[in-house]
Design a protein around this motif. Structure first.
Motif, PDB file in Angstrom:
ATOM      1  N   GLU A   1       0.927  -1.345   0.142  1.00  0.00           N
ATOM      2  CA  GLU A   1      -0.005   0.204   0.123  1.00  0.00           C
ATOM      3  C   GLU A   1       0.871   1.212   0.150  1.00  0.00           C
ATOM      4  O   GLU A   1       0.478   2.180  -0.452  1.00  0.00           O
ATOM      5  CB  GLU A   1      -0.988   0.026   1.219  1.00  0.00           C
ATOM      6  N   ASP A   2       2.031   1.176   0.580  1.00  0.00           N
ATOM      7  CA  ASP A   2       2.839   2.552   0.657  1.00  0.00           C
ATOM      8  C   ASP A   2       3.382   2.678  -0.883  1.00  0.00           C
ATOM      9  O   ASP A   2       3.326   3.822  -1.140  1.00  0.00           O
ATOM     10  CB  ASP A   2       4.227   2.176   1.581  1.00  0.00           C
ATOM     11  N   TRP A   3       3.675   1.770  -1.592  1.00  0.00           N
ATOM     12  CA  TRP A   3       4.156   2.092  -2.884  1.00  0.00           C
ATOM     13  C   TRP A   3       2.941   2.758  -3.712  1.00  0.00           C
ATOM     14  O   TRP A   3       3.123   3.681  -4.350  1.00  0.00           O
ATOM     15  CB  TRP A   3       4.362   0.758  -3.617  1.00  0.00           C
ATOM     16  N   LEU A   4       1.708   2.145  -3.666  1.00  0.00           N
ATOM     17  CA  LEU A   4       0.595   2.611  -4.301  1.00  0.00           C
ATOM     18  C   LEU A   4       0.093   3.890  -3.807  1.00  0.00           C
ATOM     19  O   LEU A   4      -0.082   4.668  -4.672  1.00  0.00           O
ATOM     20  CB  LEU A   4      -0.550   1.590  -3.886  1.00  0.00           C
ATOM     21  N   LYS A   5       0.372   4.197  -2.535  1.00  0.00           N
ATOM     22  CA  LYS A   5      -0.052   5.712  -2.035  1.00  0.00           C
ATOM     23  C   LYS A   5       0.865   6.423  -2.724  1.00  0.00           C
ATOM     24  O   LYS A   5       0.593   7.683  -2.946  1.00  0.00           O
ATOM     25  CB  LYS A   5       0.134   5.718  -0.375  1.00  0.00           C
ATOM     26  N   THR A   6       2.223   6.316  -2.801  1.00  0.00           N
ATOM     27  CA  THR A   6       3.319   7.004  -3.363  1.00  0.00           C
ATOM     28  C   THR A   6       3.070   7.323  -4.772  1.00  0.00           C
ATOM     29  O   THR A   6       3.178   8.704  -5.175  1.00  0.00           O
ATOM     30  CB  THR A   6       4.653   6.512  -3.236  1.00  0.00           C
ATOM     31  N   GLU A   7       2.495   6.379  -5.332  1.00  0.00           N
ATOM     32  CA  GLU A   7       2.481   6.851  -7.258  1.00  0.00           C
ATOM     33  C   GLU A   7       1.055   7.440  -7.205  1.00  0.00           C
ATOM     34  O   GLU A   7       1.193   8.272  -8.037  1.00  0.00           O
ATOM     35  CB  GLU A   7       2.033   5.173  -7.616  1.00  0.00           C
ATOM     36  N   LEU A   8       0.217   7.267  -6.302  1.00  0.00           N
ATOM     37  CA  LEU A   8      -1.151   8.318  -6.495  1.00  0.00           C
ATOM     38  C   LEU A   8      -0.947   9.610  -5.901  1.00  0.00           C
ATOM     39  O   LEU A   8      -1.452  10.525  -6.537  1.00  0.00           O
ATOM     40  CB  LEU A   8      -2.123   7.450  -5.486  1.00  0.00           C
ATOM     41  N   ASN A   9       0.118   9.535  -5.095  1.00  0.00           N
ATOM     42  CA  ASN A   9       0.390  11.085  -4.570  1.00  0.00           C
ATOM     43  C   ASN A   9       0.893  12.032  -5.593  1.00  0.00           C
ATOM     44  O   ASN A   9       0.887  13.255  -5.684  1.00  0.00           O
ATOM     45  CB  ASN A   9       1.289  11.138  -3.350  1.00  0.00           C
ATOM     46  N   LYS A  10       1.460  11.342  -6.509  1.00  0.00           N
ATOM     47  CA  LYS A  10       2.189  11.853  -7.578  1.00  0.00           C
ATOM     48  C   LYS A  10       1.031  12.882  -8.560  1.00  0.00           C
ATOM     49  O   LYS A  10       1.323  13.702  -9.017  1.00  0.00           O
ATOM     50  CB  LYS A  10       2.836  11.180  -8.726  1.00  0.00           C
TER      51      LYS A  10
END
Length: 230
Positions: free
Chosen positions: A188-197
């Motif tokens: 989820e941390d990776w996904l959150k980082t990608e969506l934050n972009k």
């Protein structure tokens, strides 16, 4: 009225379970004996559903027996070529080497207009473009075009193509699909980082998101807020 509702819900649940056990097939893909079983199950369920004087078991027991018979026949057909021919029949070739097979058309009582209609539905309006047309055991028509009329493939042009696998769903209706993330060794941390972009800081805002085998992330926000890809 309450009794009818309860009986209907019970019978509905029973039929859903039975149909799930019988397998996943569309109506158009059912073999003849499978279609007969499906119709009989519908009739058996309708009788106790409408007549409260008939015990529920009088409808459920025959339905379960039919399910067992269908599963047994399916298993026998899976293991025996002869049984499969008896229960399901054999595919019939209606066009062979670019020519109509008149004998087979007459035997199946399948007129030329029916054949042309089916060919048009498969995007072959000209029968001269067809090398083989095969009527499958479930009633579907399979069409094999002549080599000159088939769609051009990358192999025909000697082009190298990259591997294309199935995209993985990572967010569905605002909820992270953790099982899928785990399968592709992400979290989820990776996904959150990608969506934050893209300025997305809450999974609940995302209606759908998927990741393809090339690593590109596709997303769509809720309430038609737009979408994009990385």
């Amino acid at each position: 009225m309450l009794l009818i509702i309860i009986r209907t819900v019970i019978l509905y649940a029973a039929i859903v379970i039975v149909m799930r056990v019988m397998g996943k097939r569309e109506i158009g893909q059912l073999q003849p004996f499978e279609l007969v079983v499906a119709l009989m199950i519908a009739d058996l369920a309708a009788i106790p559903m409408q007549n409260t004087g008939i015990p529920l078991l009088s409808g459920i027991i025959p339905i379960v027996i039919l399910m067992a018979a269908q599963v047994t026949l399916s298993y026998i057909s899976l293991k025996s070529e002869k049984a499969r021919t008896v229960f399901c029949g054999r595919p019939s070739v209606l066009v062979a080497n670019g020519k109509l097979v008149e004998k087979e058309l007459r035997y199946l009582r399948y007129n030329i207009n029916d054949l042309l209609e089916q060919l048009r539905s498969k995007d072959y309006p000209n029968i001269a473009d067809v090398e083989f047309a095969i009527l499958e055991t479930n009633g579907q028509l399979s069409v094999i075009p002549k080599s000159q009329k088939r769609a051009v493939q990358p192999e025909d042009l000697k082009l190298e193509t990259k591997y294309e696998g199935m995209p993985v769903t990572v967010v569905m209706d605002g909820k992270v699909v953790k099982e899928n993330l785990k399968k592709i060794n992400l979290n989820e941390d990776w996904l959150k980082t990608e969506l934050n972009k893209f300025g997305i800081n809450d999974f609940k805002k995302v209606f759908f998101a998927s990741l393809d085998t090339a690593g590109k992330l596709f997303y769509q926000l809720k309430a038609n807020s737009g979408g994009g890809s990385v």
